[in-house]
Design a protein around this motif. Structure first.
Motif, mmCIF file in Angstrom:
data_model
loop_
_atom_site.group_PDB
_atom_site.id
_atom_site.type_symbol
_atom_site.label_atom_id
_atom_site.label_comp_id
_atom_site.label_asym_id
_atom_site.label_seq_id
_atom_site.Cartn_x
_atom_site.Cartn_y
_atom_site.Cartn_z
ATOM 1 N N GLN A 1 74.786 -8.103 62.971
ATOM 2 C CA GLN A 1 75.329 -8.960 64.033
ATOM 3 C C GLN A 1 76.342 -10.017 63.683
ATOM 4 O OE1 GLN A 1 71.334 -10.399 65.040
ATOM 5 N NE2 GLN A 1 71.186 -8.888 66.677
ATOM 6 N N GLU A 2 76.400 -10.453 62.312
ATOM 7 C CA GLU A 2 77.303 -11.445 61.919
ATOM 8 C C GLU A 2 78.593 -10.681 61.818
ATOM 9 O OE1 GLU A 2 76.434 -12.984 58.215
ATOM 10 O OE2 GLU A 2 74.393 -14.198 59.047
ATOM 11 N N HIS A 3 78.791 -9.449 61.601
ATOM 12 C CA HIS A 3 79.986 -8.448 61.502
ATOM 13 C C HIS A 3 80.276 -8.116 63.005
ATOM 14 C CE1 HIS A 3 79.142 -8.372 57.078
ATOM 15 N NE2 HIS A 3 80.319 -7.796 56.890
ATOM 16 N N ARG A 4 79.452 -8.400 63.839
ATOM 17 C CA ARG A 4 79.601 -8.057 65.368
ATOM 18 C C ARG A 4 79.675 -6.540 65.438
ATOM 19 N NH1 ARG A 4 81.568 -12.376 68.039
ATOM 20 N NH2 ARG A 4 82.412 -13.967 67.008
ATOM 21 N N LEU A 5 78.831 -5.908 64.715
ATOM 22 C CA LEU A 5 78.655 -4.505 65.030
ATOM 23 C C LEU A 5 77.328 -4.285 66.036
ATOM 24 C CD1 LEU A 5 78.396 -3.624 60.965
ATOM 25 C CD2 LEU A 5 80.193 -3.366 62.661
ATOM 26 N N GLU A 6 77.827 -3.282 66.669
ATOM 27 C CA GLU A 6 76.697 -2.683 67.673
ATOM 28 C C GLU A 6 75.958 -1.309 67.273
ATOM 29 O OE1 GLU A 6 78.746 -2.409 71.290
ATOM 30 O OE2 GLU A 6 78.980 -4.541 71.445
ATOM 31 N N SER A 7 76.888 -0.503 66.211
ATOM 32 C CA SER A 7 76.296 0.713 65.866
ATOM 33 C C SER A 7 76.604 1.006 64.180
ATOM 34 C CB SER A 7 77.001 1.642 66.672
ATOM 35 O OG SER A 7 76.493 3.101 66.236
ATOM 36 N N VAL A 8 75.555 1.070 63.489
ATOM 37 C CA VAL A 8 75.563 1.213 62.122
ATOM 38 C C VAL A 8 75.073 2.563 61.743
ATOM 39 C CG1 VAL A 8 75.739 -1.024 61.747
ATOM 40 C CG2 VAL A 8 73.298 0.107 61.521
ATOM 41 N N GLY A 9 75.446 3.174 60.410
ATOM 42 C CA GLY A 9 74.827 4.194 59.905
ATOM 43 C C GLY A 9 73.955 3.658 58.819
ATOM 44 N N LEU A 10 72.764 4.476 58.360
ATOM 45 C CA LEU A 10 71.791 4.192 57.455
ATOM 46 C C LEU A 10 71.884 5.341 56.367
ATOM 47 C CD1 LEU A 10 69.643 2.473 56.214
ATOM 48 C CD2 LEU A 10 68.113 3.929 57.676
ATOM 49 N N LEU A 11 72.095 4.967 55.189
ATOM 50 C CA LEU A 11 71.792 5.771 53.952
ATOM 51 C C LEU A 11 70.726 5.439 53.155
ATOM 52 C CD1 LEU A 11 75.323 6.764 52.497
ATOM 53 C CD2 LEU A 11 74.209 7.944 54.350
ATOM 54 N N GLY A 12 69.422 6.252 52.691
ATOM 55 C CA GLY A 12 68.783 5.736 51.780
ATOM 56 C C GLY A 12 68.008 7.136 51.307
ATOM 57 N N THR A 13 66.783 6.935 51.056
ATOM 58 C CA THR A 13 66.092 7.959 50.471
ATOM 59 C C THR A 13 65.860 8.897 51.765
ATOM 60 O OG1 THR A 13 63.835 7.091 50.908
ATOM 61 C CG2 THR A 13 64.887 6.649 48.651
ATOM 62 N N SER A 14 65.437 10.209 51.514
ATOM 63 C CA SER A 14 65.165 11.061 52.588
ATOM 64 C C SER A 14 63.974 10.612 53.362
ATOM 65 C CB SER A 14 64.779 12.568 51.842
ATOM 66 O OG SER A 14 64.334 13.396 53.195
ATOM 67 N N PHE A 15 62.894 10.020 52.697
ATOM 68 C CA PHE A 15 61.805 9.550 53.507
ATOM 69 C C PHE A 15 62.334 8.496 54.473
ATOM 70 C CE2 PHE A 15 58.576 5.945 53.990
ATOM 71 C CZ PHE A 15 57.463 6.932 54.355
ATOM 72 N N THR A 16 63.380 7.327 54.078
ATOM 73 C CA THR A 16 63.768 6.323 54.861
ATOM 74 C C THR A 16 64.308 6.857 56.015
ATOM 75 O OG1 THR A 16 63.707 4.812 53.041
ATOM 76 C CG2 THR A 16 64.981 4.089 54.787
ATOM 77 N N MET A 17 65.332 7.889 55.493
ATOM 78 C CA MET A 17 65.983 8.320 56.798
ATOM 79 C C MET A 17 65.392 9.109 57.658
ATOM 80 S SD MET A 17 69.798 9.322 54.619
ATOM 81 C CE MET A 17 69.119 10.369 53.427
ATOM 82 N N SER A 18 64.367 9.676 57.256
ATOM 83 C CA SER A 18 63.626 10.753 58.302
ATOM 84 C C SER A 18 62.444 10.198 58.966
ATOM 85 C CB SER A 18 63.228 12.000 57.334
ATOM 86 O OG SER A 18 62.233 11.632 56.560
ATOM 87 N N ARG A 19 61.982 9.045 58.732
ATOM 88 C CA ARG A 19 61.218 8.168 59.381
ATOM 89 C C ARG A 19 61.716 7.334 60.132
ATOM 90 N NH1 ARG A 19 56.178 9.840 56.992
ATOM 91 N NH2 ARG A 19 56.469 11.557 55.919
ATOM 92 N N SER A 20 60.986 6.714 61.086
ATOM 93 C CA SER A 20 61.449 5.603 61.939
ATOM 94 C C SER A 20 61.023 4.049 61.621
ATOM 95 C CB SER A 20 61.179 5.927 63.221
ATOM 96 O OG SER A 20 59.682 5.819 63.669
ATOM 97 N N PHE A 21 60.395 3.889 60.629
ATOM 98 C CA PHE A 21 59.767 2.472 60.444
ATOM 99 C C PHE A 21 60.896 1.502 60.135
ATOM 100 C CE2 PHE A 21 60.475 4.252 56.246
ATOM 101 C CZ PHE A 21 60.800 3.196 55.417
ATOM 102 N N PHE A 22 62.083 1.983 59.463
ATOM 103 C CA PHE A 22 63.213 0.907 59.152
ATOM 104 C C PHE A 22 64.216 0.904 60.247
ATOM 105 C CE2 PHE A 22 66.491 -0.689 56.336
ATOM 106 C CZ PHE A 22 65.917 -1.910 55.889
ATOM 107 N N THR A 23 64.568 1.935 60.892
ATOM 108 C CA THR A 23 65.409 2.135 61.787
ATOM 109 C C THR A 23 64.873 1.479 63.111
ATOM 110 O OG1 THR A 23 64.795 4.328 62.389
ATOM 111 C CG2 THR A 23 66.592 4.010 61.044
ATOM 112 N N ASP A 24 63.551 1.632 63.351
ATOM 113 C CA ASP A 24 62.989 0.848 64.549
ATOM 114 C C ASP A 24 63.438 -0.455 64.536
ATOM 115 O OD1 ASP A 24 62.533 3.479 65.837
ATOM 116 O OD2 ASP A 24 60.502 3.416 65.553
ATOM 117 N N ARG A 25 62.706 -1.121 63.081
ATOM 118 C CA ARG A 25 62.914 -2.650 63.170
ATOM 119 C C ARG A 25 64.358 -3.056 63.449
ATOM 120 N NH1 ARG A 25 58.530 -6.287 60.844
ATOM 121 N NH2 ARG A 25 59.730 -8.250 60.502
ATOM 122 N N ILE A 26 65.153 -2.380 62.726
ATOM 123 C CA ILE A 26 66.607 -2.763 63.040
ATOM 124 C C ILE A 26 67.032 -2.422 64.384
ATOM 125 C CG2 ILE A 26 68.957 -2.247 62.469
ATOM 126 C CD1 ILE A 26 67.998 -1.282 60.011
#
Length: 238
Positions: free
Chosen positions: A113-138
């Motif tokens: 939000q400080e960077h005024r971003l509305e849409s971002v990409g996420l790279l991480g482990t396969s687990f982090t990218m395939s599950r929603s626990f982190f993306t949902d919180r963001i």
């Protein structure tokens, strides 16, 4: 200065980066011989990873909650989990202690939000990218999160687990990851979150044209802001 509690070992390379950056940050801000007040406990990465792969999350939560309680007893004023993937059990850990947990996803969302971003990409482990626990919180912060196509998950996972957690940094792997980031940019991401500490060893801002948001760097900055602030800490109700 408040005492920063750290649960590390996931991996030890990641924990070393946290410890180094926290101390460099305190020295930079306060000068002289100043260093960070920390309490660090380290779990066995092999053990918790095996439990993760077997979906035995209650046992993972118990291990990390016990570690967190030890850090609290040792005098920590607030807690960081030095990992992204194991934020899957952050709420259970938070409920086991009476000090605040500085949740990584909230820190990253604030930076977006400080960077005024509305849409971002996420790279991480396969687990982090395939599950929603982190993306949902963001996403609760009003952000749209893109993850790489499924066929790239194994590539990133291999680079993290076979190379980076062992301290191996390859130019070939860097080019592979940069290409994936460029595909996220084409898909509409205005910046990219490096959702794994080890990825910050591989990709730098100079490698890509869109803003790079390193989770560890942001987590450390937020921890230092909190540790060096005179404001009282607030604990989320259990």
């Amino acid at each position: 200065m408040k005492t920063i509690g750290l649960i590390g070992g996931m991996s030890w390379e990641s924990s070393a980066v946290y410890y180094q950056q926290l101390n460099e940050g305190v020295e930079s801000r306060l000068g002289g011989l100043s260093s960070a007040r920390t309490v660090l406990t380290s779990v066995d990465f092999a053990e918790v990873t095996a439990l993760q792969q077997q979906e035995r999350w209650d046992e993972v939560a118990q291990i990390l909650a016990t570690a967190a309680q030890g850090v609290e007893r040792a005098g920590a004023d607030f807690l960081l989990l030095c990992t992204t993937a194991f934020h899957r059990v952050a709420e259970q850990v938070e409920q086991a202690i009476d000090i605040p947990l500085l949740h990584l996803a909230d820190v990253v969302a604030d930076a977006c939000q400080e960077h005024r971003l509305e849409s971002v990409g996420l790279l991480g482990t396969s687990f982090t990218m395939s599950r929603s626990f982190f993306t949902d919180r963001i996403a609760t912060h009003g952000l749209q999160v893109h993850v790489p196509a499924d066929e790239h998950h194994e590539t990133i996972n291999r680079i993290i687990y076979d190379e980076l957690v062992h301290g191996k940094v390859s130019d070939t792997s860097r080019r592979e990851v940069v290409e994936i980031i460029e595909q996220l940019w084409d898909a509409g991401a205005g910046g990219v979150i490096l959702g794994c500490t080890e990825l910050e060893l591989l990709v730098r801002q100079a490698d890509v044209e869109i803003p790079v948001l390193g989770c560890t760097t942001l987590h450390v900055k937020a921890a230092l802001d909190r540790a060096l602030s005179d404001a009282p800490l607030e604990v989320a109700p259990n």
